[in-house]
Motif scaffolding. Structure first.
Motif, PDB file in Angstrom:
ATOM      1  N   TYR A  88       3.733   6.771  -1.536  1.00 45.57           N
ATOM      2  CA  TYR A  88       3.011   5.907  -2.385  1.00 45.57           C
ATOM      3  C   TYR A  88       3.638   5.127  -3.648  1.00 45.57           C
ATOM      4  CZ  TYR A  88      -0.440   7.709   0.939  1.00 45.57           C
ATOM      5  OH  TYR A  88      -1.058   8.254   2.122  1.00 45.57           O
ATOM      6  N   ASP A  89       4.448   5.757  -4.213  1.00 47.31           N
ATOM      7  CA  ASP A  89       5.123   5.232  -5.167  1.00 47.31           C
ATOM      8  C   ASP A  89       6.179   4.499  -5.443  1.00 47.31           C
ATOM      9  OD1 ASP A  89       6.462   7.317  -4.464  1.00 47.31           O
ATOM     10  OD2 ASP A  89       6.768   8.573  -6.319  1.00 47.31           O
ATOM     11  N   LEU A  90       6.523   4.067  -4.214  1.00 50.59           N
ATOM     12  CA  LEU A  90       7.672   3.001  -4.151  1.00 50.59           C
ATOM     13  C   LEU A  90       7.456   1.694  -4.744  1.00 50.59           C
ATOM     14  CD1 LEU A  90       8.906   3.796  -0.583  1.00 50.59           C
ATOM     15  CD2 LEU A  90       9.717   4.901  -2.648  1.00 50.59           C
ATOM     16  N   GLN A  91       8.474   0.948  -5.098  1.00 50.68           N
ATOM     17  CA  GLN A  91       8.436  -0.252  -5.487  1.00 50.68           C
ATOM     18  C   GLN A  91       8.531  -1.503  -4.352  1.00 50.68           C
ATOM     19  OE1 GLN A  91      11.432  -0.639  -8.836  1.00 50.68           O
ATOM     20  NE2 GLN A  91      10.479   0.864 -10.099  1.00 50.68           N
ATOM     21  N   PHE A  92       7.816  -2.434  -4.621  1.00 49.76           N
ATOM     22  CA  PHE A  92       7.959  -3.544  -3.733  1.00 49.76           C
ATOM     23  C   PHE A  92       8.257  -4.911  -4.165  1.00 49.76           C
ATOM     24  CE2 PHE A  92       5.542  -7.085  -1.356  1.00 49.76           C
ATOM     25  CZ  PHE A  92       6.360  -7.068  -0.508  1.00 49.76           C
ATOM     26  N   LYS A  93       9.129  -5.262  -3.794  1.00 53.21           N
ATOM     27  CA  LYS A  93       9.613  -6.726  -4.360  1.00 53.21           C
ATOM     28  C   LYS A  93       9.207  -7.848  -3.159  1.00 53.21           C
ATOM     29  CE  LYS A  93      13.109  -4.977  -7.499  1.00 53.21           C
ATOM     30  NZ  LYS A  93      14.656  -5.013  -7.623  1.00 53.21           N
TER      31      LYS A  93
ATOM     32  N   VAL B  18      13.110   2.914  -4.112  1.00 57.06           N
ATOM     33  CA  VAL B  18      12.843   3.599  -5.426  1.00 57.06           C
ATOM     34  C   VAL B  18      13.578   3.375  -6.598  1.00 57.06           C
ATOM     35  CG1 VAL B  18      12.986   6.213  -6.013  1.00 57.06           C
ATOM     36  CG2 VAL B  18      12.667   5.607  -3.431  1.00 57.06           C
ATOM     37  N   ASP B  19      12.806   3.263  -7.555  1.00 56.67           N
ATOM     38  CA  ASP B  19      13.531   2.941  -8.999  1.00 56.67           C
ATOM     39  C   ASP B  19      14.197   1.802  -9.014  1.00 56.67           C
ATOM     40  OD1 ASP B  19      11.854   4.907  -9.994  1.00 56.67           O
ATOM     41  OD2 ASP B  19      13.620   6.248  -9.615  1.00 56.67           O
ATOM     42  N   GLY B  20      13.998   0.685  -8.090  1.00 57.37           N
ATOM     43  CA  GLY B  20      14.615  -0.848  -8.078  1.00 57.37           C
ATOM     44  C   GLY B  20      15.934  -0.582  -7.660  1.00 57.37           C
ATOM     45  N   ILE B  21      16.517   0.685  -6.998  1.00 57.63           N
ATOM     46  CA  ILE B  21      17.661   0.857  -6.328  1.00 57.63           C
ATOM     47  C   ILE B  21      17.463   0.145  -4.897  1.00 57.63           C
ATOM     48  CG2 ILE B  21      19.652   2.763  -5.545  1.00 57.63           C
ATOM     49  CD1 ILE B  21      18.402   4.404  -7.731  1.00 57.63           C
ATOM     50  N   SER B  22      18.506  -0.329  -4.228  1.00 55.66           N
ATOM     51  CA  SER B  22      18.439  -1.079  -3.184  1.00 55.66           C
ATOM     52  C   SER B  22      17.877  -0.078  -2.173  1.00 55.66           C
ATOM     53  CB  SER B  22      19.917  -1.439  -2.796  1.00 55.66           C
ATOM     54  OG  SER B  22      19.808  -2.161  -1.388  1.00 55.66           O
ATOM     55  N   GLY B  23      16.769  -0.620  -1.406  1.00 58.42           N
ATOM     56  CA  GLY B  23      15.973   0.305  -0.368  1.00 58.42           C
ATOM     57  C   GLY B  23      15.902  -0.391   0.947  1.00 58.42           C
ATOM     58  N   THR B  24      14.824  -0.422   1.493  1.00 56.13           N
ATOM     59  CA  THR B  24      14.459  -1.169   2.880  1.00 56.13           C
ATOM     60  C   THR B  24      14.247  -2.568   2.789  1.00 56.13           C
ATOM     61  OG1 THR B  24      13.833   1.139   3.610  1.00 56.13           O
ATOM     62  CG2 THR B  24      13.207  -0.616   5.047  1.00 56.13           C
ATOM     63  N   LYS B  25      15.021  -3.231   3.369  1.00 58.46           N
ATOM     64  CA  LYS B  25      14.987  -4.545   3.254  1.00 58.46           C
ATOM     65  C   LYS B  25      14.371  -5.180   4.657  1.00 58.46           C
ATOM     66  CE  LYS B  25      18.636  -5.477  -0.210  1.00 58.46           C
ATOM     67  NZ  LYS B  25      19.812  -6.052  -0.454  1.00 58.46           N
ATOM     68  N   PHE B  26      13.579  -6.061   4.663  1.00 51.28           N
ATOM     69  CA  PHE B  26      13.012  -6.538   6.040  1.00 51.28           C
ATOM     70  C   PHE B  26      12.542  -7.928   6.033  1.00 51.28           C
ATOM     71  CE2 PHE B  26       9.662  -4.740   3.514  1.00 51.28           C
ATOM     72  CZ  PHE B  26       8.476  -6.021   3.533  1.00 51.28           C
ATOM     73  N   TRP B  27      12.660  -8.601   7.183  1.00 45.91           N
ATOM     74  CA  TRP B  27      12.180 -10.009   7.390  1.00 45.91           C
ATOM     75  C   TRP B  27      11.545  -9.978   8.599  1.00 45.91           C
ATOM     76  CZ3 TRP B  27      15.604 -14.599   5.753  1.00 45.91           C
ATOM     77  CH2 TRP B  27      15.181 -15.739   6.352  1.00 45.91           C
TER      78      TRP B  27
ATOM     79  N   LEU C 145       0.672  -1.267  -0.282  1.00 43.29           N
ATOM     80  CA  LEU C 145       0.158  -0.072  -0.179  1.00 43.29           C
ATOM     81  C   LEU C 145       0.702   1.243   0.137  1.00 43.29           C
ATOM     82  CD1 LEU C 145      -2.531  -1.049   2.761  1.00 43.29           C
ATOM     83  CD2 LEU C 145      -2.996  -0.929   0.049  1.00 43.29           C
ATOM     84  N   SER C 146       1.745   1.538   1.016  1.00 45.99           N
ATOM     85  CA  SER C 146       2.234   2.902   1.256  1.00 45.99           C
ATOM     86  C   SER C 146       3.522   2.482   2.134  1.00 45.99           C
ATOM     87  CB  SER C 146       1.584   3.954   1.524  1.00 45.99           C
ATOM     88  OG  SER C 146       0.985   3.546   2.684  1.00 45.99           O
ATOM     89  N   SER C 147       4.395   3.751   2.316  1.00 44.87           N
ATOM     90  CA  SER C 147       5.386   3.652   3.354  1.00 44.87           C
ATOM     91  C   SER C 147       5.363   4.756   3.946  1.00 44.87           C
ATOM     92  CB  SER C 147       7.097   3.326   2.797  1.00 44.87           C
ATOM     93  OG  SER C 147       6.907   2.065   1.970  1.00 44.87           O
ATOM     94  N   ARG C 148       5.936   4.930   5.126  1.00 46.81           N
ATOM     95  CA  ARG C 148       5.761   6.131   5.852  1.00 46.81           C
ATOM     96  C   ARG C 148       7.096   6.251   6.754  1.00 46.81           C
ATOM     97  NH1 ARG C 148       0.892   5.956   9.301  1.00 46.81           N
ATOM     98  NH2 ARG C 148      -0.312   6.430   7.101  1.00 46.81           N
ATOM     99  N   ASP C 149       7.787   7.629   6.499  1.00 43.52           N
ATOM    100  CA  ASP C 149       8.894   7.734   7.642  1.00 43.52           C
ATOM    101  C   ASP C 149       8.321   8.748   8.597  1.00 43.52           C
ATOM    102  OD1 ASP C 149      10.431   6.070   6.231  1.00 43.52           O
ATOM    103  OD2 ASP C 149      11.373   7.421   5.209  1.00 43.52           O
ATOM    104  N   VAL C 150       8.702   8.491   9.833  1.00 43.30           N
ATOM    105  CA  VAL C 150       8.113   9.525  10.919  1.00 43.30           C
ATOM    106  C   VAL C 150       9.332   9.809  11.413  1.00 43.30           C
ATOM    107  CG1 VAL C 150       6.878   9.695  12.993  1.00 43.30           C
ATOM    108  CG2 VAL C 150       6.124   8.229  11.176  1.00 43.30           C
ATOM    109  N   TYR C 151       9.506  11.208  11.758  1.00 43.78           N
ATOM    110  CA  TYR C 151      10.668  11.920  12.398  1.00 43.78           C
ATOM    111  C   TYR C 151      10.289  12.615  13.564  1.00 43.78           C
ATOM    112  CZ  TYR C 151      12.060  11.310   7.550  1.00 43.78           C
ATOM    113  OH  TYR C 151      12.455  11.115   6.218  1.00 43.78           O
TER     114      TYR C 151
END
Length: 187
Positions: free
Chosen positions: A136-141, A157-166, A104-110
């Motif tokens: 709302y426009d990030l790519q999810f794999k 973003v645009d397939g560049i390495s981003g936030t990985k989670f397990w 759906l989306s991601s959110r960063d909170v500062y």
């Protein structure tokens, strides 16, 4: 009578097979049931931030991803520590879709040091102490998803390495209450 006994033995064998390895519950062997692929994400991605001190990994200083669900939404959230900056949190939202999920989306909170400031007359919040940005426009794999068991993936973003989670859906990382900023967040 002999055929009946063979049929009964056969049914018992199939039933025990299904209980032992879940093969019968998902004929697609749910490793790639939702289109998952091998992204090379390993168990180190259980931590939202991996902290090294003098080149030694410190799990006690490395916050884990947490999860919570509400309605048909799964939220994976964790503390992001960046050297020289205040900590923030990253939240990734998914919608359950049958046996699969949709990003759906991601959110960063500062967090800011100003704290909560209330209007002295109306008691309305002027400043909450939090700022956030929605993506709302990030790519999810997806690497792997099993309902109520595990979710492994990457948001970028645009397939560049981003936030990985397990994320393993276990009680030790379940967040039963909302994050503090959510009392001020409005869509």
């Amino acid at each position: 009578m002999k055929n009946y006994i063979y049929l009964l033995v056969f049914l018992v064998a199939i039933y025990s097979c299904c209980n032992d390895n879940d093969v019968c519950h998902n004929q697609n062997n749910d490793e790639n049931f939702c289109g998952g692929q091998n992204l090379g994400i390993d168990e180190l991605a259980r931590f939202s931030t991996v902290v090294y001190i003098n080149n030694i990994f410190f799990p006690s200083e490395s916050p884990r991803w947490e999860w919570r669900t509400y309605n048909d939404t799964i939220e994976v959230g964790g503390i992001i520590k960046t050297f020289g900056l205040p900590d923030s949190t990253r939240h990734i939202f998914f919608k359950k879709n049958g046996n699969c999920i949709n990003y759906l989306s991601s959110r960063d909170v500062y967090f800011d040091d100003g704290g909560v400031i209330l209007d002295p007359i109306t008691n309305e919040v002027i400043q909450s102490g939090y700022n956030w940005h929605n993506y709302y426009d990030l790519q999810f794999k997806l690497q792997k998803y099993k309902i109520d068991k595990i979710l492994i993936g990457e948001v970028s973003v645009d397939g560049i390495s981003g936030t990985k989670f397990w994320m393993e859906f276990t009680s030790d990382v379940h967040r039963p209450i909302p994050w503090e900023y959510e009392q001020y967040y409005h869509n």
